[in-house]
Design a protein around this motif. Structure first.
Motif, PDB file in Angstrom:
ATOM      1  N   GLY A  97     -26.336  -4.934   0.740  1.00  0.00           N
ATOM      2  CA  GLY A  97     -25.000  -5.591   0.376  1.00  0.00           C
ATOM      3  C   GLY A  97     -23.846  -4.125   0.504  1.00  0.00           C
ATOM      4  O   GLY A  97     -23.111  -5.184   1.468  1.00  0.00           O
ATOM      5  N   VAL A  98     -24.106  -3.430   0.815  1.00  0.00           N
ATOM      6  CA  VAL A  98     -24.008  -2.057   1.378  1.00  0.00           C
ATOM      7  C   VAL A  98     -23.388  -2.257   2.813  1.00  0.00           C
ATOM      8  O   VAL A  98     -22.278  -2.429   3.741  1.00  0.00           O
ATOM      9  CB  VAL A  98     -24.055  -0.621   1.253  1.00  0.00           C
ATOM     10  N   ARG A  99     -24.741  -2.393   3.566  1.00  0.00           N
ATOM     11  CA  ARG A  99     -24.958  -2.491   4.841  1.00  0.00           C
ATOM     12  C   ARG A  99     -24.082  -4.367   5.515  1.00  0.00           C
ATOM     13  O   ARG A  99     -23.389  -3.945   6.443  1.00  0.00           O
ATOM     14  CB  ARG A  99     -26.170  -2.980   5.214  1.00  0.00           C
ATOM     15  N   ASP A 100     -24.026  -4.684   4.932  1.00  0.00           N
ATOM     16  CA  ASP A 100     -23.482  -6.285   5.318  1.00  0.00           C
ATOM     17  C   ASP A 100     -21.703  -5.489   5.383  1.00  0.00           C
ATOM     18  O   ASP A 100     -21.253  -6.706   5.637  1.00  0.00           O
ATOM     19  CB  ASP A 100     -23.280  -7.177   4.010  1.00  0.00           C
ATOM     20  N   ALA A 101     -20.987  -5.340   3.654  1.00  0.00           N
ATOM     21  CA  ALA A 101     -19.860  -4.638   3.082  1.00  0.00           C
ATOM     22  C   ALA A 101     -19.656  -3.436   4.854  1.00  0.00           C
ATOM     23  O   ALA A 101     -18.353  -4.029   5.431  1.00  0.00           O
ATOM     24  CB  ALA A 101     -19.785  -4.544   2.364  1.00  0.00           C
ATOM     25  N   TYR A 102     -20.221  -2.484   5.464  1.00  0.00           N
ATOM     26  CA  TYR A 102     -19.828  -1.935   6.137  1.00  0.00           C
ATOM     27  C   TYR A 102     -19.504  -2.961   6.788  1.00  0.00           C
ATOM     28  O   TYR A 102     -18.773  -2.796   8.411  1.00  0.00           O
ATOM     29  CB  TYR A 102     -20.800  -0.762   6.337  1.00  0.00           C
ATOM     30  N   LEU A 103     -20.817  -4.049   8.051  1.00  0.00           N
ATOM     31  CA  LEU A 103     -20.645  -4.382   8.958  1.00  0.00           C
ATOM     32  C   LEU A 103     -19.287  -5.558   8.832  1.00  0.00           C
ATOM     33  O   LEU A 103     -18.163  -5.864  10.613  1.00  0.00           O
ATOM     34  CB  LEU A 103     -21.930  -5.256   8.943  1.00  0.00           C
ATOM     35  N   ALA A 104     -19.365  -6.000   8.697  1.00  0.00           N
ATOM     36  CA  ALA A 104     -18.081  -7.111   8.088  1.00  0.00           C
ATOM     37  C   ALA A 104     -16.987  -6.293   8.550  1.00  0.00           C
ATOM     38  O   ALA A 104     -16.264  -7.253   9.241  1.00  0.00           O
ATOM     39  CB  ALA A 104     -18.024  -7.792   6.984  1.00  0.00           C
ATOM     40  N   THR A 105     -16.558  -4.782   7.349  1.00  0.00           N
ATOM     41  CA  THR A 105     -15.421  -4.654   7.512  1.00  0.00           C
ATOM     42  C   THR A 105     -14.826  -4.643   9.459  1.00  0.00           C
ATOM     43  O   THR A 105     -14.018  -4.247   9.567  1.00  0.00           O
ATOM     44  CB  THR A 105     -15.541  -3.885   6.364  1.00  0.00           C
ATOM     45  N   ARG A 106     -16.353  -3.388   9.378  1.00  0.00           N
ATOM     46  CA  ARG A 106     -16.560  -2.552  11.182  1.00  0.00           C
ATOM     47  C   ARG A 106     -15.686  -3.743  12.040  1.00  0.00           C
ATOM     48  O   ARG A 106     -14.979  -4.052  13.462  1.00  0.00           O
ATOM     49  CB  ARG A 106     -17.938  -2.518  11.550  1.00  0.00           C
ATOM     50  N   ALA A 107     -16.548  -5.541  12.360  1.00  0.00           N
ATOM     51  CA  ALA A 107     -15.974  -6.359  12.589  1.00  0.00           C
ATOM     52  C   ALA A 107     -14.461  -7.258  13.062  1.00  0.00           C
ATOM     53  O   ALA A 107     -14.057  -7.565  14.000  1.00  0.00           O
ATOM     54  CB  ALA A 107     -16.930  -7.449  12.261  1.00  0.00           C
ATOM     55  N   ALA A 108     -14.196  -6.793  11.262  1.00  0.00           N
ATOM     56  CA  ALA A 108     -12.512  -7.327  11.456  1.00  0.00           C
ATOM     57  C   ALA A 108     -11.644  -6.158  11.957  1.00  0.00           C
ATOM     58  O   ALA A 108     -10.440  -6.641  12.660  1.00  0.00           O
ATOM     59  CB  ALA A 108     -12.015  -7.695   9.918  1.00  0.00           C
ATOM     60  N   TYR A 109     -11.556  -4.296  11.592  1.00  0.00           N
ATOM     61  CA  TYR A 109     -11.039  -3.601  12.714  1.00  0.00           C
ATOM     62  C   TYR A 109     -11.675  -3.666  14.260  1.00  0.00           C
ATOM     63  O   TYR A 109     -10.460  -3.231  14.530  1.00  0.00           O
ATOM     64  CB  TYR A 109     -12.011  -2.269  11.459  1.00  0.00           C
ATOM     65  N   ARG A 110     -12.957  -3.871  14.617  1.00  0.00           N
ATOM     66  CA  ARG A 110     -12.790  -3.866  15.719  1.00  0.00           C
ATOM     67  C   ARG A 110     -12.216  -4.855  16.983  1.00  0.00           C
ATOM     68  O   ARG A 110     -11.411  -4.567  17.618  1.00  0.00           O
ATOM     69  CB  ARG A 110     -14.181  -4.258  16.052  1.00  0.00           C
ATOM     70  N   SER A 111     -12.559  -6.249  16.251  1.00  0.00           N
ATOM     71  CA  SER A 111     -10.867  -7.194  16.675  1.00  0.00           C
ATOM     72  C   SER A 111      -9.873  -7.036  17.097  1.00  0.00           C
ATOM     73  O   SER A 111      -9.248  -7.245  18.514  1.00  0.00           O
ATOM     74  CB  SER A 111     -11.404  -9.020  16.074  1.00  0.00           C
ATOM     75  N   TYR A 112      -9.014  -6.457  15.993  1.00  0.00           N
ATOM     76  CA  TYR A 112      -7.808  -5.410  16.036  1.00  0.00           C
ATOM     77  C   TYR A 112      -7.458  -3.924  15.992  1.00  0.00           C
ATOM     78  O   TYR A 112      -6.833  -4.011  14.284  1.00  0.00           O
ATOM     79  CB  TYR A 112      -7.188  -6.767  15.890  1.00  0.00           C
ATOM     80  N   PRO A 113      -8.235  -3.584  16.883  1.00  0.00           N
ATOM     81  CA  PRO A 113      -8.221  -1.739  15.927  1.00  0.00           C
ATOM     82  C   PRO A 113      -6.901  -1.636  15.808  1.00  0.00           C
ATOM     83  O   PRO A 113      -7.104  -0.369  15.092  1.00  0.00           O
ATOM     84  CB  PRO A 113      -8.553  -0.978  17.028  1.00  0.00           C
ATOM     85  N   ARG A 114      -5.580  -1.897  15.713  1.00  0.00           N
ATOM     86  CA  ARG A 114      -4.293  -1.359  15.564  1.00  0.00           C
ATOM     87  C   ARG A 114      -3.550  -1.667  14.206  1.00  0.00           C
ATOM     88  O   ARG A 114      -2.447  -0.784  14.351  1.00  0.00           O
ATOM     89  CB  ARG A 114      -3.635  -0.858  16.738  1.00  0.00           C
ATOM     90  N   ALA A 115      -5.104  -2.953  13.980  1.00  0.00           N
ATOM     91  CA  ALA A 115      -3.627  -3.470  13.120  1.00  0.00           C
ATOM     92  C   ALA A 115      -3.744  -3.102  12.015  1.00  0.00           C
ATOM     93  O   ALA A 115      -2.726  -2.832  10.848  1.00  0.00           O
ATOM     94  CB  ALA A 115      -4.801  -5.032  12.824  1.00  0.00           C
ATOM     95  N   SER A 116      -4.644  -1.579  11.410  1.00  0.00           N
ATOM     96  CA  SER A 116      -4.502  -1.663  10.183  1.00  0.00           C
ATOM     97  C   SER A 116      -3.608  -0.142  10.329  1.00  0.00           C
ATOM     98  O   SER A 116      -3.730   0.986   9.165  1.00  0.00           O
ATOM     99  CB  SER A 116      -6.180  -0.525   9.904  1.00  0.00           C
ATOM    100  N   LEU A 117      -2.804   0.952  11.294  1.00  0.00           N
ATOM    101  CA  LEU A 117      -1.908   1.800  11.329  1.00  0.00           C
ATOM    102  C   LEU A 117      -0.984   1.065  11.306  1.00  0.00           C
ATOM    103  O   LEU A 117      -0.030   1.539  11.667  1.00  0.00           O
ATOM    104  CB  LEU A 117      -1.989   1.691  13.028  1.00  0.00           C
ATOM    105  N   LEU A 118      -0.800   0.552  10.075  1.00  0.00           N
ATOM    106  CA  LEU A 118       1.178  -0.307   9.645  1.00  0.00           C
ATOM    107  C   LEU A 118       1.653   0.641   9.152  1.00  0.00           C
ATOM    108  O   LEU A 118       2.002   1.592   9.221  1.00  0.00           O
ATOM    109  CB  LEU A 118       0.389  -1.132   8.574  1.00  0.00           C
ATOM    110  N   SER A 119       0.730   1.331   8.413  1.00  0.00           N
ATOM    111  CA  SER A 119       1.885   2.742   7.380  1.00  0.00           C
ATOM    112  C   SER A 119       1.885   4.159   8.450  1.00  0.00           C
ATOM    113  O   SER A 119       2.616   4.815   8.183  1.00  0.00           O
ATOM    114  CB  SER A 119       0.663   2.866   6.021  1.00  0.00           C
ATOM    115  N   MET A 120       1.622   4.184  10.102  1.00  0.00           N
ATOM    116  CA  MET A 120       2.118   5.146  10.288  1.00  0.00           C
ATOM    117  C   MET A 120       2.629   4.632  11.202  1.00  0.00           C
ATOM    118  O   MET A 120       3.625   5.261  12.056  1.00  0.00           O
ATOM    119  CB  MET A 120       0.663   4.988  11.361  1.00  0.00           C
TER     120      MET A 120
END
Length: 247
Positions: A97-120
């Motif tokens: 479960g931990v591995r699946d969560a990490y891989l799924a989150t990485r796939a989303a962030y990797r597709s749009y790497p700068r999408a998470s920089l909103l607060s910056m």
């Protein structure tokens, strides 16, 4: 006989430009295109004019669907959150479960790497929608059912986002855009050219590390997951020891 030419029909509000193919706008389409822009180039590139140009319409047409740029950013965030799948966790097989969560989150962030920089990048108030709450609640429940306390589960939930976001920005972002002569930057704690630039600095361990086998980004990410699994194992052991002592 002279005739008066018929007047040219005016393009109504919200119609595409004459030089573009017809496109049916929607909030979902605006959000997706906004995510593509902000996720790859940063939020500073996401303007109403740029978005309209990408969609082949006038900026005025966008205001039939959104009130302002802030709403566009929120649509992009909601699209980004929708990329994370709903995982079926099993506490008995928590490592998977931990591995699946990490891989799924990485796939989303990797597709749009700068999408998470909103607060910056932005001062607007972002509303990611209900999806984030659903994902976090599911992850907290999984960690608690695994045997962690709620405080520990909260720490691990935060750690997942920090682990993955940091990896995507510092490793994947450069790995996916690397050139043949830049691999050395990712594989060594201190690359050899940097060590050679300052030979007066003693760094025997860093130099010895140059001899270690090179790894690709997937192998490096596996190390991140392994370290987090080891941390959870220790927490579970400590919780079990505490429970026995209390009995």
């Amino acid at each position: 006989m002279e005739t008066t030419p018929a007047p040219t029909a005016k393009r109504g509000r919200g119609r595409p430009r004459k030089d573009s193919e017809f496109i049916s706008l929607s909030k979902e389409l605006l959000g997706q295109k906004a995510l593509e822009i902000a996720g790859t180039e940063g939020y500073s590139a996401l303007t109403m004019h740029r978005l309209a140009s990408e969609l082949g319409v006038t900026p005025r047409a966008l205001y039939n669907y959104v009130a302002d740029r802030g709403e566009v950013i929120n649509l992009a965030m909601q699209q980004f959150m929708s990329l994370s799948p709903t995982l079926d966790f099993d506490a008995e097989h928590w490592k998977d479960g931990v591995r699946d969560a990490y891989l799924a989150t990485r796939a989303a962030y990797r597709s749009y790497p700068r999408a998470s920089l909103l607060s910056m990048d932005e001062k607007v108030h972002a509303v990611p929608g209900p999806r984030r709450t659903e994902l976090v609640e599911r992850l907290l429940k999984f960690y608690v059912e695994t045997g962690l306390t709620l405080k520990q589960a909260t720490s691990m939930t935060r750690a997942l986002e920090r682990d993955v976001l940091g990896f995507v920005l510092h490793v994947d972002y450069f790995y996916d855009r690397r050139t043949s002569d830049s691999d050395y930057v990712l594989n060594h704690p201190v690359p050899k050219p940097w060590l050679d630039d300052y030979p007066e600095i003693p760094a025997p361990y860093a130099r010895e590390a140059l001899e270690l086998p090179e790894q690709n980004s997937d192998e490096l990410f596996d190390e991140v997951i392994e370290l987090r699994v080891l941390a959870i194992e220790r927490l579970l052991e400590r919780n079990s020891e505490t429970s026995v002592a209390e009995d």
